[in-house]
Enzyme design. Sequence first.
Site, PDB file in Angstrom:
ATOM      1  N   CYS A  39       0.894  -1.153   0.000  1.00 11.17           N
ATOM      2  CA  CYS A  39       0.000   0.000   0.000  1.00 11.17           C
ATOM      3  C   CYS A  39       0.932   1.202   0.000  1.00 11.17           C
ATOM      4  CB  CYS A  39      -0.961  -0.046   1.180  1.00 11.17           C
ATOM      5  SG  CYS A  39      -0.164  -0.397   2.772  1.00 11.17           S
ATOM      6  N   THR A  40       0.647   2.252   0.748  1.00  8.12           N
ATOM      7  CA  THR A  40       1.566   3.389   0.778  1.00  8.12           C
ATOM      8  C   THR A  40       2.793   3.078   1.621  1.00  8.12           C
ATOM      9  OG1 THR A  40      -0.309   4.900   0.522  1.00  8.12           O
ATOM     10  CG2 THR A  40       1.781   5.856   1.216  1.00  8.12           C
ATOM     11  N   HIS A  41       2.570   2.581   2.824  1.00  3.59           N
ATOM     12  CA  HIS A  41       3.680   2.260   3.726  1.00  3.59           C
ATOM     13  C   HIS A  41       3.976   0.764   3.786  1.00  3.59           C
ATOM     14  CE1 HIS A  41       2.070   6.083   5.836  1.00  3.59           C
ATOM     15  NE2 HIS A  41       3.039   6.420   5.009  1.00  3.59           N
ATOM     16  N   GLY A  42       3.132  -0.046   3.180  1.00  5.29           N
ATOM     17  CA  GLY A  42       3.332  -1.487   3.222  1.00  5.29           C
ATOM     18  C   GLY A  42       3.105  -2.080   4.591  1.00  5.29           C
ATOM     19  N   VAL A  43       2.230  -1.460   5.382  1.00  3.62           N
ATOM     20  CA  VAL A  43       2.033  -1.913   6.758  1.00  3.62           C
ATOM     21  C   VAL A  43       0.559  -2.219   7.049  1.00  3.62           C
ATOM     22  CG1 VAL A  43       2.208  -1.269   9.202  1.00  3.62           C
ATOM     23  CG2 VAL A  43       4.070  -0.710   7.620  1.00  3.62           C
ATOM     24  N   ASN A  44      -0.315  -1.257   6.951  1.00  2.27           N
ATOM     25  CA  ASN A  44      -1.675  -1.439   7.457  1.00  2.27           C
ATOM     26  C   ASN A  44      -2.606  -2.162   6.479  1.00  2.27           C
ATOM     27  OD1 ASN A  44      -1.597  -0.257  10.180  1.00  2.27           O
ATOM     28  ND2 ASN A  44      -0.981   1.589   9.099  1.00  2.27           N
ATOM     29  N   ARG A  45      -2.908  -1.568   5.340  1.00  2.00           N
ATOM     30  CA  ARG A  45      -3.736  -2.277   4.369  1.00  2.00           C
ATOM     31  C   ARG A  45      -3.053  -3.567   3.914  1.00  2.00           C
ATOM     32  NH1 ARG A  45      -4.635   2.811   0.487  1.00  2.00           N
ATOM     33  NH2 ARG A  45      -2.746   3.437   1.622  1.00  2.00           N
TER      34      ARG A  45
END
EC number: 3.1.3.-
Length: 331
Positions: free
Chosen positions: A152-158
Amino acid sequence: MSQWHHVGGHWGQDRVFSGYSSAKKKGGNHIPERWKDYLPVGQRMPGTRFIAFKVPLKKSFEKHLAPEECFSPLDLFNKIQEQNEELGLIIDLTYTRRYYKPEELPENFPYLKIYTVGHQVPDDDTIFKFKNAVNGFLRENKDNDRLIGVHCTHGVNRTGYLICRYLIDVEGMRPDDAIELFSRCRGHCLERQNYIDDLRNGPIRKNWDSSVSRTRGFEDSTHMMEPVFTATKPVNRRPKHNIHQTQGYPEPRHFHTWTQDLQQSERKFSQNWNIYQRCHVPPPGPPGEDYFQRRYSWNVKPSAGQGGPNKRFSPGSYYRVPYSAYYRWTK
């Protein structure tokens, strides 16, 4: 209104991609908020084909970054190759197209865009798209060990939510084990409490389309995905389509033929399926630390067989996709 149609007849004029048309356009090349705070790439999640990373940024962003902060699509492939791994598919969960273009990936490299709204738990359609994409890839790549890269944007939450959702729903992994495994391998922990709560306490999502019967779930579900490839011809020779004419949907690319395979398969999701072999997962980080602390991270150690600095990715050396691809654009 222009829309996609599948050549095999499973895409109709009433099929409309969900998600992107309502997104607000964000222009410019400003760096995503907090993007610099995260490691570019995690490590492969043992016993799975998943590897998570933050969104790579196209070259026009580099003027806002120090050299050591740059992370482009080419850098992504280099970093994964340094782990002695090979990427086989990218699933892009960002809700925008401004960060990089699929044309910047190696020629014919499989890329799938699933527009996923941030901050809120993904809906069942998004979860189903993700499961279908992963299942199709695993089915077509059972004879190799290529990875599914998710960002995703940070590769963490989604990213973390959907990977964990898959491991819980499909592989039968315990929620805390899935969360712990992802956090340790990504080098960052899931931050959003609503994601964590849903993974721990939320219902198991169905592994077929709730709007159709189970036996036809895969056949009728291909419209829910947007599989695309990088263009095989020069970018400047591609027909241009105005974003307003397409209502914000991605320009036509090549369809991945695993959608045909999906139409004919009904997979039994089993807790003891051998993609994930249950094993003890050590705590992610120093003893006594709360790994759910916001943006807490620790050093990710390189793989034992990590390649040297002179081992670099070059597009010409990457594998070619061993199946045909096609698309048709209609008005």
